[in-house]
Design a protein around this motif. Structure first.
Motif, mmCIF file in Angstrom:
data_model
loop_
_atom_site.group_PDB
_atom_site.id
_atom_site.type_symbol
_atom_site.label_atom_id
_atom_site.label_comp_id
_atom_site.label_asym_id
_atom_site.label_seq_id
_atom_site.Cartn_x
_atom_site.Cartn_y
_atom_site.Cartn_z
ATOM 1 N N ILE A 106 -41.243 14.607 -39.844
ATOM 2 C CA ILE A 106 -41.665 14.171 -38.519
ATOM 3 C C ILE A 106 -41.488 12.659 -38.478
ATOM 4 O O ILE A 106 -42.170 11.924 -39.199
ATOM 5 C CB ILE A 106 -43.131 14.542 -38.224
ATOM 6 C CG1 ILE A 106 -43.334 16.059 -38.284
ATOM 7 C CG2 ILE A 106 -43.556 13.983 -36.866
ATOM 8 C CD1 ILE A 106 -42.656 16.826 -37.173
ATOM 9 N N ILE A 152 -42.029 20.035 -30.589
ATOM 10 C CA ILE A 152 -41.319 19.353 -31.673
ATOM 11 C C ILE A 152 -39.828 19.462 -31.390
ATOM 12 O O ILE A 152 -39.272 20.559 -31.381
ATOM 13 C CB ILE A 152 -41.650 19.967 -33.043
ATOM 14 C CG1 ILE A 152 -43.154 19.910 -33.306
ATOM 15 C CG2 ILE A 152 -40.884 19.226 -34.150
ATOM 16 C CD1 ILE A 152 -43.582 20.607 -34.592
ATOM 17 N N LEU A 176 -47.892 20.951 -27.870
ATOM 18 C CA LEU A 176 -47.018 20.059 -28.619
ATOM 19 C C LEU A 176 -45.616 20.639 -28.672
ATOM 20 O O LEU A 176 -45.438 21.808 -29.021
ATOM 21 C CB LEU A 176 -47.526 19.871 -30.054
ATOM 22 C CG LEU A 176 -46.535 19.243 -31.045
ATOM 23 C CD1 LEU A 176 -46.313 17.764 -30.724
ATOM 24 C CD2 LEU A 176 -47.003 19.423 -32.478
ATOM 25 N N ALA A 205 -43.029 15.318 -30.443
ATOM 26 C CA ALA A 205 -42.694 14.832 -31.777
ATOM 27 C C ALA A 205 -41.204 15.055 -32.020
ATOM 28 O O ALA A 205 -40.579 15.896 -31.375
ATOM 29 C CB ALA A 205 -43.522 15.548 -32.847
ATOM 30 N N MET A 241 -48.124 16.627 -25.983
ATOM 31 C CA MET A 241 -47.705 15.825 -27.124
ATOM 32 C C MET A 241 -46.239 16.114 -27.428
ATOM 33 O O MET A 241 -45.768 17.236 -27.219
ATOM 34 C CB MET A 241 -48.552 16.148 -28.363
ATOM 35 C CG MET A 241 -50.034 15.888 -28.211
ATOM 36 S SD MET A 241 -50.428 14.118 -28.052
ATOM 37 C CE MET A 241 -49.802 13.490 -29.632
ATOM 38 N N LEU A 274 -48.920 16.157 -39.878
ATOM 39 C CA LEU A 274 -49.109 16.330 -38.437
ATOM 40 C C LEU A 274 -50.502 16.893 -38.173
ATOM 41 O O LEU A 274 -51.008 17.708 -38.941
ATOM 42 C CB LEU A 274 -48.056 17.295 -37.888
ATOM 43 C CG LEU A 274 -47.923 17.420 -36.371
ATOM 44 C CD1 LEU A 274 -47.447 16.112 -35.757
ATOM 45 C CD2 LEU A 274 -46.946 18.547 -36.034
ATOM 46 N N TYR A 302 -41.398 10.809 -35.510
ATOM 47 C CA TYR A 302 -41.957 10.194 -34.307
ATOM 48 C C TYR A 302 -42.931 11.183 -33.678
ATOM 49 O O TYR A 302 -42.670 12.380 -33.643
ATOM 50 C CB TYR A 302 -40.838 9.875 -33.305
ATOM 51 C CG TYR A 302 -41.307 9.350 -31.970
ATOM 52 C CD1 TYR A 302 -41.516 7.987 -31.767
ATOM 53 C CD2 TYR A 302 -41.536 10.217 -30.888
ATOM 54 C CE1 TYR A 302 -41.942 7.496 -30.528
ATOM 55 C CE2 TYR A 302 -41.958 9.736 -29.653
ATOM 56 C CZ TYR A 302 -42.160 8.379 -29.486
ATOM 57 O OH TYR A 302 -42.574 7.907 -28.272
ATOM 58 N N SER A 303 -44.066 10.672 -33.161
ATOM 59 C CA SER A 303 -44.989 11.503 -32.387
ATOM 60 C C SER A 303 -45.707 10.610 -31.389
ATOM 61 O O SER A 303 -45.982 9.436 -31.668
ATOM 62 C CB SER A 303 -45.992 12.226 -33.290
ATOM 63 O OG SER A 303 -46.810 11.294 -33.984
ATOM 64 N N GLN A 304 -45.997 11.187 -30.229
ATOM 65 C CA GLN A 304 -46.599 10.398 -29.153
ATOM 66 C C GLN A 304 -47.162 11.336 -28.099
ATOM 67 O O GLN A 304 -46.755 12.489 -27.975
ATOM 68 C CB GLN A 304 -45.545 9.481 -28.528
ATOM 69 C CG GLN A 304 -46.048 8.539 -27.456
ATOM 70 C CD GLN A 304 -47.163 7.613 -27.933
ATOM 71 O OE1 GLN A 304 -48.344 7.999 -27.868
ATOM 72 N NE2 GLN A 304 -46.798 6.424 -28.400
#
Length: 239
Positions: free
Chosen positions: A211, A36, A34, A204, A202, A26, A213-215
């Protein structure tokens, strides 16, 4: 100095045969928020503990604010940590708690700074009252004052909404939004999709120590994200 506030490369953590983290990768830009997301047991708290030097990883590496695990003292001076455990002293006043932590970090103009952060979290009128008389929500807000008294550049929030009623959670959410000025990088873990999506740059998803998925938050709407989230969580559960 790195362009990234947080860099994580192939981070793993094992407790005997149990693998809490399974190769986490990451990168987080400076000044971003961010969140999570992940179910209980996904490894979110373990990740935060490693990044804040509360425990060691099994393998892999990371840098926070330009420092790695070998530079733990310098790293800790640049971070603040807020979790469902407040790390406050019940038999001290709000003011005494924040002053104590400020002394640990050699904060300049300490008394002025203590008053500033207590005002920032909306507890100035209660500053000379014992923390044991505070509600859960008030204690959580004071824990933010504790975490920012030394002006860290990275803040970690680990499941901060735990135990908060709706009113306290709304106040806490508004405080998070005020903290997100672009001057600090904020990483929050939660399993609460609605609250996490409200204020993130962000997003995730963490499942079974990875992890997955992240976008950028603006690139996915809530309904779509919920489908993605539950597809990953349900898929892992059924595998």
């Amino acid at each position: 100095m790195s362009e990234w506030a947080v860099e994580i490369e192939n981070l793993t953590k094992s407790f005997g045969r149990y693998k809490a983290l399974r190769g986490v990768n990451l990168k987080v830009d400076k000044g971003k928020f961010l969140t999570i997301f992940g179910p209980n047991g996904a490894g979110k708290t373990t990740l935060i503990k490693i990044l804040s030097t509360l425990t060691n990883s099994t393998s892999g590496c990371f840098r926070v604010a330009g420092f790695d695990a070998e530079e733990g003292e310098e790293l800790r001076r640049r971070i603040g940590v807020i979790s469902h455990q407040t790390f406050l002293y019940d038999n001290l006043t709000a003011y005494e708690n924040i002053k104590f932590y400020g002394q640990l970090y050699d904060v300049e103009n300490l008394e002025q700074r203590v008053e500033e952060v207590i005002k920032e979290v909306g507890l100035f009128l209660r500053r000379h009252e014992l923390v044991r008389t505070f509600s859960r929500g008030m204690q959580q807000r004071l824990s933010i004052a504790r975490a920012i008294v030394h002006q860290p550049v990275v803040l970690f929030f680990d499941e901060p909404y735990t135990g908060l009623d709706q009113h306290a959670a709304r106040i806490f959410r508004n405080l998070l939004a005020k903290l997100h000025t672009g001057k600090r990088t904020i990483i929050m873990t939660t399993h609460d999709l609605s609250r996490g999506l409200e204020i993130s740059d962000m997003i995730a998803i963490m499942v079974s120590g990875r992890i997955v998925y992240s976008q950028e938050a603006e690139k996915v709407d809530r309904q779509t994200f919920e489908k993605i989230y539950f597809a990953h969580v349900d898929g892992e559960t059924s595998s």
